[in-house]
Design an enzyme around this catalytic site. Structure first.
Site, PDB file in Angstrom:
ATOM      1  N   HIS A  48       0.841  -1.195   0.000  1.00 40.78           N
ATOM      2  CA  HIS A  48       0.000   0.000   0.000  1.00 40.78           C
ATOM      3  C   HIS A  48       0.874   1.242   0.000  1.00 40.78           C
ATOM      4  CE1 HIS A  48      -3.482   2.524   0.537  1.00 40.78           C
ATOM      5  NE2 HIS A  48      -2.890   3.130   1.558  1.00 40.78           N
ATOM      6  N   SER A  49       0.568   2.193  -0.892  1.00 37.71           N
ATOM      7  CA  SER A  49       1.261   3.469  -0.983  1.00 37.71           C
ATOM      8  C   SER A  49       2.750   3.242  -1.248  1.00 37.71           C
ATOM      9  CB  SER A  49       0.987   4.282   0.287  1.00 37.71           C
ATOM     10  OG  SER A  49       1.286   5.644   0.095  1.00 37.71           O
ATOM     11  N   LEU A  50       3.630   3.732  -0.386  1.00 35.19           N
ATOM     12  CA  LEU A  50       5.055   3.440  -0.534  1.00 35.19           C
ATOM     13  C   LEU A  50       5.282   1.945  -0.720  1.00 35.19           C
ATOM     14  CD1 LEU A  50       8.207   3.904  -0.041  1.00 35.19           C
ATOM     15  CD2 LEU A  50       7.668   3.577   2.387  1.00 35.19           C
TER      16      LEU A  50
END
Length: 257
Positions: free
Chosen positions: A95-97
């Site tokens: 998720h995300s990074l």
């Protein structure tokens, strides 16, 4: 590395040992996040899928270690740590990074001969879609304000100065890693890629999420959910079912090859 060493790795957390599992899901946390973010997922995933999560240096029980602020260095280290875990087909979820990092780890795994059965990229634009972001260069107040805007951290955390002081170094390092990352063109992945995004995420447009399809020669699927950057919290059950369904289908196929 022995089985015992594998289970006690500083990098890999095994929340629900599943001796009869047919596949393994490796989870990568967001900026400022930790392996424990995926504990609820591990508890609800069917026993056919074992969930392990990556613990980056600089947080929780690794808080005394220097955080790593470079995606390439992190990916190199994590890909090496995952080598003993490839006795089962691997899927990656970030998720995300964590999505960018999972992508770079997938590239390294494929180069070494281990093709994941799926990459689930959540809440992150495709690696080839760049934004000029410099949150990591701001002061502590600006960094925490960004974290609050994304609604991914318990609000009580911000009222505890000691906790804030503990998380800031890793948080800043993670933002630096994410914001200084530059995609280096290379062979496309051959594994399936599933891009998940919120329809009101200020960090990712639907177009930026759909561009993940350019990074694989395998199947690609885009799922858009109601919500902002942490849409996955509200849709945890739906995402769990999506992930377990695709892992189960691909694991079954891989076992019959």
């Amino acid at each position: 590395m022995t089985i015992m060493e594998r289970k006690t790795s500083l990098w890999i957390r095994r929340f629900n040992p599943a001796e009869g599992a047919r596949a393994r899901l490796v989870c990568f946390p967001h900026a400022g996040g930790s392996a424990s973010f995926y504990f609820p997922l591990a508890q609800t995933m069917p026993p056919s899928v074992e969930v392990v999560a990556v613990q980056y240096p600089g947080r929780q029980d690794r808080r005394h270690e220097r955080p790593i602020d470079d995606i390439a260095e992190l990916a190199d280290r994590i890909a090496g740590e995952l080598a003993p875990w490839t006795d089962l087909p691997l899927a990656l979820f970030g998720h995300s990074l964590g999505a960018t990092l999972a992508f770079e780890v997938a590239r390294r795994l494929e180069r070494s001969g281990t093709v994941p059965i799926g990459l689930f990229a959540s809440g992150r634009r495709a690696p080839s879609r760049h934004r000029d972001e410099r949150v990591h260069q701001g002061d502590d107040r600006a960094l925490l304000a960004q974290l609050k805007r994304l609604n991914g951290t318990d609000a009580q955390v911000f009222g505890d100065e000691e906790v804030v002081r503990m998380i800031l170094p890793a948080l800043r390092s993670d933002y630096r890693a994410a914001e200084t990352y530059r995609y280096r063109p290379g062979p496309r992945l051959s594994c399936p890629v599933y891009a998940l995004t919120g329809d009101d995420d200020a960090m990712v447009t639907v177009e930026e999420a759909s561009a993940w399809g350019e990074h694989t020669s395998g199947p690609f699927e885009l799922r858009v959910y109601p919500g902002g950057h942490f849409f996955l919290t509200a849709h945890a059950a739906s995402i769990r079912d999506l992930v377990s369904h695709h892992i189960g289908a691909h694991a079954a196929h891989a076992q019959h090859l």
